[in-house]
Design a protein around this motif. Structure first.
Motif, PDB file in Angstrom:
ATOM      1  N   MET B   1       0.836  -1.207   0.000  1.00 38.39           N
ATOM      2  CA  MET B   1       0.000   0.000   0.000  1.00 38.39           C
ATOM      3  C   MET B   1       0.871   1.259   0.000  1.00 38.39           C
ATOM      4  O   MET B   1       1.851   1.319   0.749  1.00 38.39           O
ATOM      5  N   GLY B   2       0.517   2.204  -0.843  1.00 40.42           N
ATOM      6  CA  GLY B   2       1.287   3.448  -0.900  1.00 40.42           C
ATOM      7  C   GLY B   2       1.039   4.326   0.311  1.00 40.42           C
ATOM      8  O   GLY B   2       0.069   4.147   1.042  1.00 40.42           O
ATOM      9  N   THR B   3       1.959   5.246   0.528  1.00 38.45           N
ATOM     10  CA  THR B   3       1.843   6.160   1.665  1.00 38.45           C
ATOM     11  C   THR B   3       1.932   7.595   1.171  1.00 38.45           C
ATOM     12  O   THR B   3       2.796   7.928   0.362  1.00 38.45           O
ATOM     13  N   LEU B   4       1.029   8.432   1.674  1.00 35.11           N
ATOM     14  CA  LEU B   4       1.082   9.858   1.373  1.00 35.11           C
ATOM     15  C   LEU B   4       1.270  10.617   2.677  1.00 35.11           C
ATOM     16  O   LEU B   4       0.399  10.599   3.539  1.00 35.11           O
ATOM     17  N   TYR B   5       2.453  11.216   2.832  1.00 34.74           N
ATOM     18  CA  TYR B   5       2.692  12.079   3.984  1.00 34.74           C
ATOM     19  C   TYR B   5       2.395  13.526   3.567  1.00 34.74           C
ATOM     20  O   TYR B   5       2.821  13.956   2.494  1.00 34.74           O
ATOM     21  N   VAL B   6       1.686  14.242   4.417  1.00 35.11           N
ATOM     22  CA  VAL B   6       1.525  15.683   4.211  1.00 35.11           C
ATOM     23  C   VAL B   6       2.329  16.336   5.335  1.00 35.11           C
ATOM     24  O   VAL B   6       1.974  16.212   6.507  1.00 35.11           O
ATOM     25  N   VAL B   7       3.440  16.971   4.967  1.00 36.61           N
ATOM     26  CA  VAL B   7       4.459  17.310   5.961  1.00 36.61           C
ATOM     27  C   VAL B   7       4.625  18.823   6.105  1.00 36.61           C
ATOM     28  O   VAL B   7       4.942  19.526   5.145  1.00 36.61           O
ATOM     29  N   GLY B   8       4.458  19.307   7.319  1.00 33.44           N
ATOM     30  CA  GLY B   8       4.796  20.700   7.630  1.00 33.44           C
ATOM     31  C   GLY B   8       6.259  20.762   8.016  1.00 33.44           C
ATOM     32  O   GLY B   8       6.677  20.091   8.961  1.00 33.44           O
ATOM     33  N   ILE B   9       7.041  21.552   7.275  1.00 35.90           N
ATOM     34  CA  ILE B   9       8.496  21.560   7.530  1.00 35.90           C
ATOM     35  C   ILE B   9       8.929  22.733   8.408  1.00 35.90           C
ATOM     36  O   ILE B   9      10.115  22.953   8.627  1.00 35.90           O
ATOM     37  N   GLY B  10       7.953  23.495   8.955  1.00 35.61           N
ATOM     38  CA  GLY B  10       8.322  24.614   9.821  1.00 35.61           C
ATOM     39  C   GLY B  10       8.789  25.809   9.016  1.00 35.61           C
ATOM     40  O   GLY B  10       8.676  25.834   7.785  1.00 35.61           O
ATOM     41  N   PRO B  11       9.340  26.821   9.703  1.00 32.61           N
ATOM     42  CA  PRO B  11       9.609  28.097   9.046  1.00 32.61           C
ATOM     43  C   PRO B  11      10.742  28.098   8.023  1.00 32.61           C
ATOM     44  O   PRO B  11      10.700  28.851   7.056  1.00 32.61           O
ATOM     45  N   VAL B  98      -5.468  18.044  -0.136  1.00 34.44           N
ATOM     46  CA  VAL B  98      -5.283  16.588  -0.209  1.00 34.44           C
ATOM     47  C   VAL B  98      -6.569  15.872   0.201  1.00 34.44           C
ATOM     48  O   VAL B  98      -7.066  14.991  -0.519  1.00 34.44           O
ATOM     49  N   PHE B  99      -7.153  16.241   1.346  1.00 32.28           N
ATOM     50  CA  PHE B  99      -8.381  15.548   1.791  1.00 32.28           C
ATOM     51  C   PHE B  99      -9.562  15.871   0.880  1.00 32.28           C
ATOM     52  O   PHE B  99     -10.449  15.041   0.695  1.00 32.28           O
ATOM     53  N   GLU B 100      -9.580  17.084   0.310  1.00 29.13           N
ATOM     54  CA  GLU B 100     -10.666  17.396  -0.628  1.00 29.13           C
ATOM     55  C   GLU B 100     -10.582  16.520  -1.872  1.00 29.13           C
ATOM     56  O   GLU B 100     -11.597  16.115  -2.430  1.00 29.13           O
ATOM     57  N   LEU B 101      -9.359  16.219  -2.309  1.00 31.65           N
ATOM     58  CA  LEU B 101      -9.176  15.441  -3.535  1.00 31.65           C
ATOM     59  C   LEU B 101      -9.251  13.935  -3.306  1.00 31.65           C
ATOM     60  O   LEU B 101      -9.538  13.181  -4.228  1.00 31.65           O
ATOM     61  N   LEU B 102      -8.986  13.489  -2.093  1.00 32.74           N
ATOM     62  CA  LEU B 102      -8.969  12.055  -1.813  1.00 32.74           C
ATOM     63  C   LEU B 102     -10.353  11.450  -1.941  1.00 32.74           C
ATOM     64  O   LEU B 102     -11.326  12.018  -1.446  1.00 32.74           O
ATOM     65  N   GLY B 103     -10.433  10.309  -2.606  1.00 30.73           N
ATOM     66  CA  GLY B 103     -11.680   9.550  -2.661  1.00 30.73           C
ATOM     67  C   GLY B 103     -11.519   8.313  -1.803  1.00 30.73           C
ATOM     68  O   GLY B 103     -11.171   8.420  -0.623  1.00 30.73           O
ATOM     69  N   ASP B 104     -11.700   7.155  -2.412  1.00 36.14           N
ATOM     70  CA  ASP B 104     -11.549   5.916  -1.632  1.00 36.14           C
ATOM     71  C   ASP B 104     -10.282   5.173  -2.034  1.00 36.14           C
ATOM     72  O   ASP B 104     -10.239   3.938  -2.012  1.00 36.14           O
ATOM     73  N   GLU B 105      -9.250   5.922  -2.409  1.00 35.57           N
ATOM     74  CA  GLU B 105      -7.978   5.297  -2.773  1.00 35.57           C
ATOM     75  C   GLU B 105      -7.459   4.453  -1.605  1.00 35.57           C
ATOM     76  O   GLU B 105      -7.587   4.849  -0.439  1.00 35.57           O
ATOM     77  N   ASP B 106      -6.827   3.352  -1.931  1.00 34.50           N
ATOM     78  CA  ASP B 106      -6.309   2.452  -0.902  1.00 34.50           C
ATOM     79  C   ASP B 106      -4.873   2.844  -0.560  1.00 34.50           C
ATOM     80  O   ASP B 106      -3.921   2.138  -0.908  1.00 34.50           O
ATOM     81  N   ILE B 107      -4.725   4.003   0.075  1.00 32.22           N
ATOM     82  CA  ILE B 107      -3.391   4.465   0.488  1.00 32.22           C
ATOM     83  C   ILE B 107      -3.451   4.911   1.952  1.00 32.22           C
ATOM     84  O   ILE B 107      -4.522   5.218   2.469  1.00 32.22           O
ATOM     85  N   ARG B 108      -2.283   4.923   2.573  1.00 36.08           N
ATOM     86  CA  ARG B 108      -2.197   5.403   3.956  1.00 36.08           C
ATOM     87  C   ARG B 108      -1.846   6.893   3.902  1.00 36.08           C
ATOM     88  O   ARG B 108      -0.917   7.276   3.191  1.00 36.08           O
ATOM     89  N   VAL B 109      -2.619   7.706   4.592  1.00 33.48           N
ATOM     90  CA  VAL B 109      -2.347   9.147   4.612  1.00 33.48           C
ATOM     91  C   VAL B 109      -1.963   9.556   6.031  1.00 33.48           C
ATOM     92  O   VAL B 109      -2.648   9.187   6.990  1.00 33.48           O
ATOM     93  N   GLU B 110      -0.871  10.257   6.182  1.00 37.62           N
ATOM     94  CA  GLU B 110      -0.447  10.727   7.509  1.00 37.62           C
ATOM     95  C   GLU B 110      -0.102  12.207   7.427  1.00 37.62           C
ATOM     96  O   GLU B 110       0.748  12.609   6.626  1.00 37.62           O
ATOM     97  N   VAL B 111      -0.787  13.013   8.219  1.00 36.34           N
ATOM     98  CA  VAL B 111      -0.474  14.447   8.277  1.00 36.34           C
ATOM     99  C   VAL B 111       0.532  14.663   9.397  1.00 36.34           C
ATOM    100  O   VAL B 111       0.304  14.242  10.535  1.00 36.34           O
ATOM    101  N   ILE B 112       1.641  15.293   9.077  1.00 39.95           N
ATOM    102  CA  ILE B 112       2.699  15.522  10.063  1.00 39.95           C
ATOM    103  C   ILE B 112       2.765  17.023  10.333  1.00 39.95           C
ATOM    104  O   ILE B 112       3.153  17.804   9.466  1.00 39.95           O
TER     105      ILE B 112
END
Lengths: 249, 249
Positions: B1-11, B98-112
């Protein structure tokens, strides 16, 4: 010259600490904090051998002024001292009592920001805070109840998504119920999507997604952070989404 | 299963990145972001040999939807992908598209989550956000001007300290002047302490402490974050302090 770091250590584990926060704590001889937060810090950094060589000074919940005074006094002696807070160093944190207490002491002060519960809680709920938002503490220990109510009313009028810190405690079992009543009186609909981020970054981390009408049916404790959406927020596959405004078609 | 990280990298630099953000980026084969932010990321992690082995996909300012779609498509193929934003992943970040575009894709999403400019800017200004506060973007690219004005009025009524993101751009040279005029109309005094955090965490980082009457005499750019105190905020030794409410005598 002594150094006083005011360090936000983020929600819990070491994963959400910044590199700079860890380096400041490593650089400090003395670490000062609320007893429960010192425990969280020691747990988070238990794999680092140097954490056991540190001197700690901790007090209970109402000892904030005492802790900050002690940290300043020790830094004045030329020592390197960290005052720690969970979340951010500023948001309901120790930066303000430190600057209120500081006079013209000849020490270097560095505030090291951390990830506050608005951001870490939002991350486990999806995307509830993608646009403007506000943060309100429901604790009336340091803020008069009428100011809390004014903030809630202003937030409702402005259609801000709202993050509620300190939504409950043993002494204030009705704080959230009162806040919800104020929002409803201001016309916020019962169908407004709401979320609870429980024990962010700690054992027992989980989320609840609900709506304003049913928010108070959930058990909420002082370890939780509550999110109230705005007129554009919606639930999707168990996540809360507040659109940023991009065209996503 | 693919993974999608949404990553905040700070300033900016690596110092304010979280351990988890760095690990997610290290774990990803593909890193997707706004061109200028990919540059910031590469600079911040230039000491890490692995950063040079990554595949990058970047677009300009208005390519947010395209970038998020591409990241989701690549994760669906089973890949590990990071979508990066500066600051936090949620606050004016990529979590919501990302969440607006996501449907029922079989991927793991993690917001960091990451450290947003409200916190990193507050840290260099002292302690301007120690209690409740709100965050408002002055960009009318994705939010109608009347909504921005409603938010400013609500914030003034509720006596929130205000953090202004996107206070200026080439296309909106008058955005800050308009916002200040609205706050003054709502009765916010000209003596209200204000701060500007310039280029937080990047080359040229500096602060300006001023008041609402003189705020617009300063050059403000899209790299800056503006802080407007509330009725309790004051300037002390060049820092802004908003009291948390502790007795410090």
């Amino acid at each position: 010259m002594g150094t006083l770091y005011v360090v936000g250590i983020g929600p819990g584990g070491d994963g959400d600490m910044s590199i700079r926060a860890i380096e400041a704590i490593k650089d400090s001889e003395l670490i000062v904090g609320y007893t429960a937060y010192i425990k969280i810090l020691k747990d988070a950094l238990k794999c680092e051998a140097w954490i056991n060589e540190k001197e700690f000074f901790d007090t209970g919940m109402t000892g904030e002024t005492k802790r900050c005074k002690y940290a300043i006094e020790e830094a004045v002696k030329g020592r390197k001292v960290s005052v720690i807070c969970t979340g951010d160093a500023g948001v309901y944190g120790m930066a303000s009592p430190v600057f209120e207490l500081l006079g013209d002491e000849d020490i270097r002060v560095e505030v090291i920001p951390g990830i506050t519960a608005a951001c870490s809680g939002a991350a486990i709920l999806g995307a509830p805070l993608s646009n403007d938002f506000c943060v309100i503490s429901l604790s009336d220990r340091l803020t008069p109840q009428e100011v809390i109510e004014k903030r809630l009313k202003g937030a409702a009028t402005a259609d801000f998504p709202i993050v509620l810190y300190n939504p409950a405690s043993k002494g204030r079992p009705d704080a959230l119920r009162k806040a919800v009543a104020i929002l409803k009186d201001c016309g916020v609909p019962e169908t407004t999507v709401c979320g609870i981020a429980h024990s962010i970054g700690r054992e027992g981390e989980r989320v609840t997604v609900t709506d304003l009408g049913r928010l108070c049916d959930n058990e909420v404790t002082m370890s939780d952070t509550v999110f109230i959406g705005n007129s554009l927020s919606y639930e999707k596959n168990g996540n809360i989404v507040t659109p940023r405004g991009y065209k996503v078609d």
